[in-house]
Enzyme design. Structure first.
Site, short mmCIF file in Angstrom:
data_model
loop_
_atom_site.label_atom_id
_atom_site.label_comp_id
_atom_site.label_asym_id
_atom_site.label_seq_id
_atom_site.Cartn_x
_atom_site.Cartn_y
_atom_site.Cartn_z
N HIS A 62 5.90 -0.50 -2.66
CA HIS A 62 5.83 0.25 -3.88
C HIS A 62 5.49 1.59 -3.61
O HIS A 62 4.95 2.34 -4.39
CB HIS A 62 4.20 -0.15 -4.17
CG HIS A 62 4.11 -1.60 -4.56
ND1 HIS A 62 2.92 -2.44 -4.77
CD2 HIS A 62 5.16 -2.82 -5.04
CE1 HIS A 62 3.28 -3.74 -5.37
NE2 HIS A 62 4.81 -3.81 -5.27
N ASN B 266 -8.14 -12.85 3.70
CA ASN B 266 -8.74 -12.02 2.26
C ASN B 266 -10.35 -12.00 2.37
O ASN B 266 -10.99 -12.80 3.06
CB ASN B 266 -8.11 -12.74 1.38
CG ASN B 266 -8.02 -11.70 0.21
OD1 ASN B 266 -8.43 -10.46 0.36
ND2 ASN B 266 -7.45 -11.99 -1.11
N ASN C 165 0.87 -1.08 -0.08
CA ASN C 165 -0.13 -0.06 -0.08
C ASN C 165 0.83 1.04 0.04
O ASN C 165 1.99 1.36 0.55
CB ASN C 165 -0.92 0.10 1.24
CG ASN C 165 -1.84 -1.20 1.10
OD1 ASN C 165 -2.29 -1.60 0.10
ND2 ASN C 165 -2.68 -1.52 2.18
P1 NAD Z 1 -5.78 -5.40 -5.20
O1 NAD Z 1 -6.60 -4.01 -5.31
O2 NAD Z 1 -5.44 -5.93 -6.26
O3 NAD Z 1 -6.82 -6.39 -4.38
C1 NAD Z 1 -7.28 -6.13 -3.14
C2 NAD Z 1 -7.72 -7.48 -2.50
O4 NAD Z 1 -8.13 -7.20 -1.13
C3 NAD Z 1 -8.56 -8.57 -3.15
O5 NAD Z 1 -8.04 -9.65 -3.22
C4 NAD Z 1 -9.94 -8.33 -2.50
O6 NAD Z 1 -10.43 -9.38 -2.27
C5 NAD Z 1 -9.42 -7.98 -1.10
N1 NAD Z 1 -10.23 -7.02 -0.08
C6 NAD Z 1 -11.15 -6.09 -0.73
N2 NAD Z 1 -11.73 -5.65 0.48
C7 NAD Z 1 -11.42 -6.24 1.43
C8 NAD Z 1 -11.65 -6.37 2.98
N3 NAD Z 1 -12.43 -5.43 3.49
N4 NAD Z 1 -11.10 -7.06 3.63
C9 NAD Z 1 -10.16 -7.86 3.21
N5 NAD Z 1 -9.74 -8.08 2.08
C10 NAD Z 1 -10.32 -7.45 1.26
O7 NAD Z 1 -4.33 -5.02 -3.91
P2 NAD Z 1 -3.20 -5.38 -4.20
O8 NAD Z 1 -2.87 -6.90 -4.06
O9 NAD Z 1 -2.61 -4.67 -2.74
O10 NAD Z 1 -2.51 -4.83 -5.52
C11 NAD Z 1 -2.92 -3.45 -5.70
C12 NAD Z 1 -1.81 -2.57 -5.92
O11 NAD Z 1 -2.35 -1.31 -6.05
C13 NAD Z 1 -0.62 -2.33 -4.92
O12 NAD Z 1 0.38 -2.41 -5.38
C14 NAD Z 1 -0.81 -0.82 -4.31
O13 NAD Z 1 0.46 -0.31 -4.46
C15 NAD Z 1 -1.96 -0.32 -5.20
N6 NAD Z 1 -2.98 0.28 -4.45
C16 NAD Z 1 -2.58 0.64 -3.03
C17 NAD Z 1 -4.09 1.14 -2.21
C18 NAD Z 1 -3.49 1.64 -0.77
O14 NAD Z 1 -2.69 2.14 -0.70
N7 NAD Z 1 -4.72 1.46 -0.18
C19 NAD Z 1 -5.19 1.14 -2.76
C20 NAD Z 1 -5.25 0.88 -4.15
C21 NAD Z 1 -4.31 0.41 -5.08
#
Ligand code: NAD
Length: 278
Positions: A150, A243, A133
């Site tokens: 990241h 998850n 994140n």
């Molecule tokens: P992803 O968005 O690809 O996947 C999200 C995962 O979280 C999914 O498997 C989903 O089932 C699960 N999920 C959704 N809601 C949930 C909940 N309430 N409780 C538990 N699990 C839940 O995320 P990723 O695998 O981290 O990859 C995405 C890339 O995008 C990262 O590298 C990141 O840099 C970036 N990103 C970061 C943020 C952030 O900083 N919060 C937000 C969006 C994207």
């Protein structure tokens, strides 16, 4: 004759359900025993990988919606060096908006972030928290040993010297950084697709020594993070996925718990801490 058949079917169904319940109970016992075994006489070495899912209930949308958009933008436009070269204003505006969103009153650490702080207090240097994140919710919750593989939304980087500066306010594309002799553009300090994630050597060294690896709220679609579970398994670690739903690499984990992170993470950490006290 027919009622006898129906009766037998009912008995078979009852036996099947009972068998399933016994298996589930034995599995739960195994999992708790495994945690106890890991912590027998010493603190286990734990690596935790978090993804966008842990921050979803804090008001930050995840990345991979069904349509593959990030906050309504195709990822190639806002999360690749090519997208930045093509339309720097759009990319700066995208990250300015994400940065400002972090400061809205509704975006706060949730019980999952807070539970990881409790675990860190107990495990100290035996815990490494790796996050994909770019938000700052782990730090705001109180975690101190966090590696952002990241990058971070609240950092910008000089394109010439690579110097990183903490930044809360908006960045414009015509702004120049004067940290060195050649005033240069500032870019978000984010690892975009096609770029090398940060801290990989340190993370891999910790995975090689890990007793326990936990992945939380990550889709298992983004590499190399999606491969950490394999490295941990090779090192003999117990592996757990927490998850909302099964990730793409869920088969690689020994144990799974599905549900919202704000519920599953505190509950799992409580169980683990109880084993650590025993
Ligand atoms: P992803 O968005 O690809 O996947 C999200 C995962 O979280 C999914 O498997 C989903 O089932 C699960 N999920 C959704 N809601 C949930 C909940 N309430 N409780 C538990 N699990 C839940 O995320 P990723 O695998 O981290 O990859 C995405 C890339 O995008 C990262 O590298 C990141 O840099 C970036 N990103 C970061 C943020 C952030 O900083 N919060 C937000 C969006 C994207």
């Amino acid at each position: 004759m027919r009622s006898c058949h129906r009766h037998r079917t009912r008995i078979n169904r009852y036996r099947k359900n009972k068998r399933k319940m016994r298996q589930r109970f034995q599995q739960q016992l195994f999992e708790t025993d495994r945690l106890r075994e890991l912590s027998a006489g010493k603190l286990p070495k734990v690596v935790i990988l978090t993804g966008a899912g842990i921050s979803a209930e804090s008001g930050i949308p995840t990345f991979r919606a069904e349509d593959g958009l990030w906050e309504n933008y195709p990822v190639e436009q806002v999360a690749t060096p090519e997208g930045f070269a093509r339309d720097p204003e759009q990319v700066q505006a995208f990250y300015n908006a994400r940065r400002q969103h972090l400061f809205s009153a509704t975006v706060q650490p949730n019980p999952a972030h807070l539970a990881l702080v409790e675990l860190e207090r107990r495990l100290g240097d035996n815990l490494l928290l790796v996050t994909q994140n770019i938000d700052n919710l782990h730090e705001r919750a109180g975690s101190q040993r966090v590696l952002h593989m990241h990058g971070e939304l609240l950092n910008v980087r000089c394109e010439n010297s690579g110097q990183i500066t903490y930044r809360e306010s908006d960045v414009t594309d015509d702004e120049r950084c004067c940290c060195c002799s050649s005033p240069s553009r500032l870019r978000p300090d984010i690892v975009w697709f096609g770029e090398m994630p940060l801290h990989l050597q340190q993370i891999e060294e910790c995975l090689q020594r890990a007793d326990l690896f936990i992945a939380i709220g990550t889709s298992g679609q983004v590499y190399p993070a999606a491969n950490f579970v394999q490295l941990a398994r090779k090192a003999g670690a117990h592996t757990i996925e927490l998850n909302l739903q099964a990730s793409d690499n869920n088969h690689a984990f020994a144990e799974h718990q599905y549900g919202p992170a704000s519920i599953t993470v505190p509950s799992f950490i409580r169980k683990l801490m109880t084993c650590l006290r025993d």
